[in-house]
Motif scaffolding. Structure first.
Motif, PDB file in Angstrom:
ATOM      1  N   THR A 281      -8.497   3.399   0.192  1.00  0.00           N
ATOM      2  CA  THR A 281      -7.574   4.463  -0.315  1.00  0.00           C
ATOM      3  C   THR A 281      -8.206   5.315  -1.258  1.00  0.00           C
ATOM      4  O   THR A 281      -8.016   6.591  -1.077  1.00  0.00           O
ATOM      5  CB  THR A 281      -6.069   4.097  -0.064  1.00  0.00           C
ATOM      6  OG1 THR A 281      -5.517   3.440   0.797  1.00  0.00           O
ATOM      7  CG2 THR A 281      -5.312   5.367  -0.351  1.00  0.00           C
TER       8      THR A 281
ATOM      9  N   GLY B  64      -0.588   4.130  -2.209  1.00  0.00           N
ATOM     10  CA  GLY B  64      -1.844   4.826  -1.874  1.00  0.00           C
ATOM     11  C   GLY B  64      -1.968   6.130  -2.001  1.00  0.00           C
ATOM     12  O   GLY B  64      -2.595   6.923  -2.735  1.00  0.00           O
TER      13      GLY B  64
ATOM     14  N   ASP C 111      -0.928  -2.417  -6.553  1.00  0.00           N
ATOM     15  CA  ASP C 111      -0.998  -1.247  -5.697  1.00  0.00           C
ATOM     16  C   ASP C 111      -2.243  -0.436  -5.955  1.00  0.00           C
ATOM     17  O   ASP C 111      -2.992  -0.145  -5.030  1.00  0.00           O
ATOM     18  CB  ASP C 111       0.048  -0.199  -6.086  1.00  0.00           C
ATOM     19  CG  ASP C 111       1.499  -0.646  -5.604  1.00  0.00           C
ATOM     20  OD1 ASP C 111       1.612  -1.444  -4.625  1.00  0.00           O
ATOM     21  OD2 ASP C 111       2.565  -0.302  -6.548  1.00  0.00           O
TER      22      ASP C 111
ATOM     23  N   GLY D  17       0.607  -1.357  -0.052  1.00  0.00           N
ATOM     24  CA  GLY D  17      -0.100   0.117   0.113  1.00  0.00           C
ATOM     25  C   GLY D  17       0.767   1.381   0.097  1.00  0.00           C
ATOM     26  O   GLY D  17      -0.032   2.421   0.225  1.00  0.00           O
TER      27      GLY D  17
ATOM     28  N   GLY E 108      -5.309  -0.109  -2.825  1.00  0.00           N
ATOM     29  CA  GLY E 108      -5.886   1.112  -2.826  1.00  0.00           C
ATOM     30  C   GLY E 108      -7.474   1.001  -2.688  1.00  0.00           C
ATOM     31  O   GLY E 108      -8.335   1.540  -1.954  1.00  0.00           O
TER      32      GLY E 108
END
Length: 219
Positions: free
Chosen positions: A202, A164, A193, A161, A197
């Motif tokens: 995120t 993010g 990634d 992460g 998110g």
């Protein structure tokens, strides 16, 4: 690494039940199958008696209030020998509290005999200061939403992460701040990634629609 205290609830229930170790499931209930869920929060495999339990693991992984959890933590043998019950999950919350959770498919949840029995356990446990949460599949399972979460979770498994914040900043600079998943990939972000998110929120997307490269995401 913090582990789940498996004695706290049994100690509270000592006056009404004896809690014994529950054997790992070798086969699912009728119409179900054993599923092994790779839990990041527990850094261990979680043995689930059904795909519904595995689907609920996704919710536990995504819930920021959940620290760790255990499936089928123990079997309660209530005083008098009339009843025996194994909860689906013991959940350790970030505030230090614990709760037990039982999940059922919608048909079982609507069955008066099954729900009456679980409600009895809820009341007995509440008298001893313990929480048993009883959830139907309709509360968390969705025909599109759950496969989306499952896909995102497994795609994100190799990501920590770290990207993010960078992804959020990029989307914030866009006007409007809605761009496709392919736009993020074209800007150098790894699919893992992006999945991280989206799974941990995120960044956002419409989780109730099938996810594609053309799906929009936003900060």
């Amino acid at each position: 690494m913090t582990s789940v205290n498996l004695t706290r609830i049994p100690n509270r229930l000592a006056s009404i039940a004896t809690c014994k170790k529950c054997n790992l499931p070798k086969h699912g209930r009728k119409g179900s199958q054993v599923t092994i869920f790779p839990s990041r929060k527990n850094a261990a495999a979680i043995f689930c008696e059904s795909r519904l339990e595995a689907a609920f693991c996704l919710e536990l992984e995504r819930d920021l209030n959940v620290l760790k959890y255990v499936a089928h933590p123990f079997t309660m043998h209530f005083t008098g020998g009339r009843y025996r019950y194994t909860p689906d999950f013991l959940v350790q919350l970030t505030d230090g509290e614990q709760k037990l959770v039982e999940v059922k498919n919608d048909d079982s949840y609507q069955d008066k005999v099954i729900t009456g029995r679980i409600t009895r356990y809820i009341d007995w446990l509440a008298e001893q200061g313990c929480t048993l949460e009883y959830l139907p599949a309709a509360k968390f399972y969705g025909k599109v939403r759950t496969p989306n979460l499952n896909r995102l979770y497994h795609n994100a498994y190799s990501s920590h992460g770290d990207a993010g914040t960078s992804i959020r900043n990029l989307l914030t600079k866009c006007a409007p701040n809605r761009r496709t998943i392919s736009f993020l990939i074209d800007n150098g972000y790894a699919p893992a990634d992006i999945s991280h998110g989206l799974f941990y929120r995120t960044i956002r997307c419409d989780i109730f629609k099938p996810l594609r490269l053309t799906s929009f995401v936003w900060s």
